[in-house]
Design a protein around this motif. Structure first.
Motif, PDB file in Angstrom:
ATOM      1  N   THR A  18      82.611  98.770 -84.683  1.00  0.00           N
ATOM      2  CA  THR A  18      83.232  99.562 -85.747  1.00  0.00           C
ATOM      3  C   THR A  18      82.630 100.953 -85.802  1.00  0.00           C
ATOM      4  N   ALA A  21      84.033 102.937 -82.985  1.00  0.00           N
ATOM      5  CA  ALA A  21      85.457 103.235 -83.143  1.00  0.00           C
ATOM      6  C   ALA A  21      85.721 104.358 -84.133  1.00  0.00           C
ATOM      7  N   VAL A  22      84.869 104.479 -85.147  1.00  0.00           N
ATOM      8  CA  VAL A  22      85.117 105.499 -86.166  1.00  0.00           C
ATOM      9  C   VAL A  22      84.221 106.729 -86.028  1.00  0.00           C
ATOM     10  N   ALA A  23      83.313 106.721 -85.068  1.00  0.00           N
ATOM     11  CA  ALA A  23      82.367 107.829 -84.923  1.00  0.00           C
ATOM     12  C   ALA A  23      83.066 109.174 -84.770  1.00  0.00           C
ATOM     13  N   ASP A  24      84.064 109.246 -83.926  1.00  0.00           N
ATOM     14  CA  ASP A  24      84.763 110.510 -83.680  1.00  0.00           C
ATOM     15  C   ASP A  24      86.092 110.599 -84.405  1.00  0.00           C
ATOM     16  N   ALA A  25      86.477 109.562 -85.111  1.00  0.00           N
ATOM     17  CA  ALA A  25      87.757 109.542 -85.814  1.00  0.00           C
ATOM     18  C   ALA A  25      87.607 108.790 -87.137  1.00  0.00           C
ATOM     19  N   PRO A  26      87.029 109.454 -88.150  1.00  0.00           N
ATOM     20  CA  PRO A  26      86.810 108.782 -89.432  1.00  0.00           C
ATOM     21  C   PRO A  26      88.087 108.218 -90.061  1.00  0.00           C
ATOM     22  N   ASP A  27      89.254 108.773 -89.719  1.00  0.00           N
ATOM     23  CA  ASP A  27      90.505 108.255 -90.271  1.00  0.00           C
ATOM     24  C   ASP A  27      90.771 106.823 -89.821  1.00  0.00           C
ATOM     25  N   LYS A  28      90.154 106.409 -88.716  1.00  0.00           N
ATOM     26  CA  LYS A  28      90.309 105.027 -88.246  1.00  0.00           C
ATOM     27  C   LYS A  28      89.554 104.034 -89.129  1.00  0.00           C
ATOM     28  N   ALA A  29      88.716 104.541 -90.035  1.00  0.00           N
ATOM     29  CA  ALA A  29      87.935 103.664 -90.913  1.00  0.00           C
ATOM     30  C   ALA A  29      88.735 103.210 -92.129  1.00  0.00           C
ATOM     31  N   ALA A  30      89.879 103.818 -92.368  1.00  0.00           N
ATOM     32  CA  ALA A  30      90.677 103.477 -93.547  1.00  0.00           C
ATOM     33  C   ALA A  30      91.386 102.142 -93.341  1.00  0.00           C
TER      34      ALA A  30
END
Length: 171
Positions: A18, A21-30
């Motif tokens: 996780t 996956a969200v390190a470079d794309a924080p929007d993927k954390a939603a």
């Protein structure tokens, strides 16, 4: 003595995947969660939550048939289960061995708020108490550090502790 279980390794892998996956794309954390419910007999609610069917009811004193847990019990159940999950994930993340997590909770509710009998009384819990028992080989200091991490990161505990914006409208 520190022991790492296969569960800890699996949970740590989820945390690491996780984070990557969200390190470079924080929007993927939603993440979006949904539940829908329809009224049933009396005050029963039949819910659909993902692939699951759940029933919520009230005891006879509140117009129900006691066919299932009531809404405030389900809130406490959500808190207990979120605590267990959060303890498991953070134990794995911090490398603190935990054999078992047991959580008890209780909440005080004054029904005068729900029934509108006293506008000075809130309709929700006045206080909720948690008792967490951890078993395992780690020293007490590690479990205290784990508790602090869980208190800071448990999503349902956050819901209980902090105001959450809620938009309500009629369709």
């Amino acid at each position: 003595m520190t022991t790492t279980t296969s569960r800890d390794l699996e949970l740590r892998a989820i945390v690491d995947a996780t984070a990557a996956a969200v390190a470079d794309a924080p929007d993927k954390a939603a993440a979006l969660f949904r539940a829908t419910g329809d009224s049933g007999d009396g005050v029963r609610t039949d819910l659909r939550i993902g692939r699951h069917q759940v029933t919520i009811d009230e005891p006879p004193a509140l117009g129900g048939q006691d066919a299932a847990i009531n809404p405030v019990e389900s809130a406490l159940a959500a808190l207990v289960s979120c605590q267990v999950v959060t303890y498991r994930f953070w134990a794995a993340k911090l490398g603190i061995p935990v054999d078992d997590v047991h959580v008890e909770t209780e909440g005080d509710l004054d029904v005068r708020g729900f029934f509108g009998l006293d506008d000075a009384v809130r309709p929700g819990f006045g206080e909720v108490r948690l008792l967490v028992t951890l078993t395992g080989p780690a020293p007490a200091e590690d479990y205290a550090r784990l508790k602090d991490a869980v208190d800071a990161h448990c999503p349902v505990l956050d819901l209980f502790r902090n105001p959450t914006p809620v938009a309500s409208r009629l369709a």
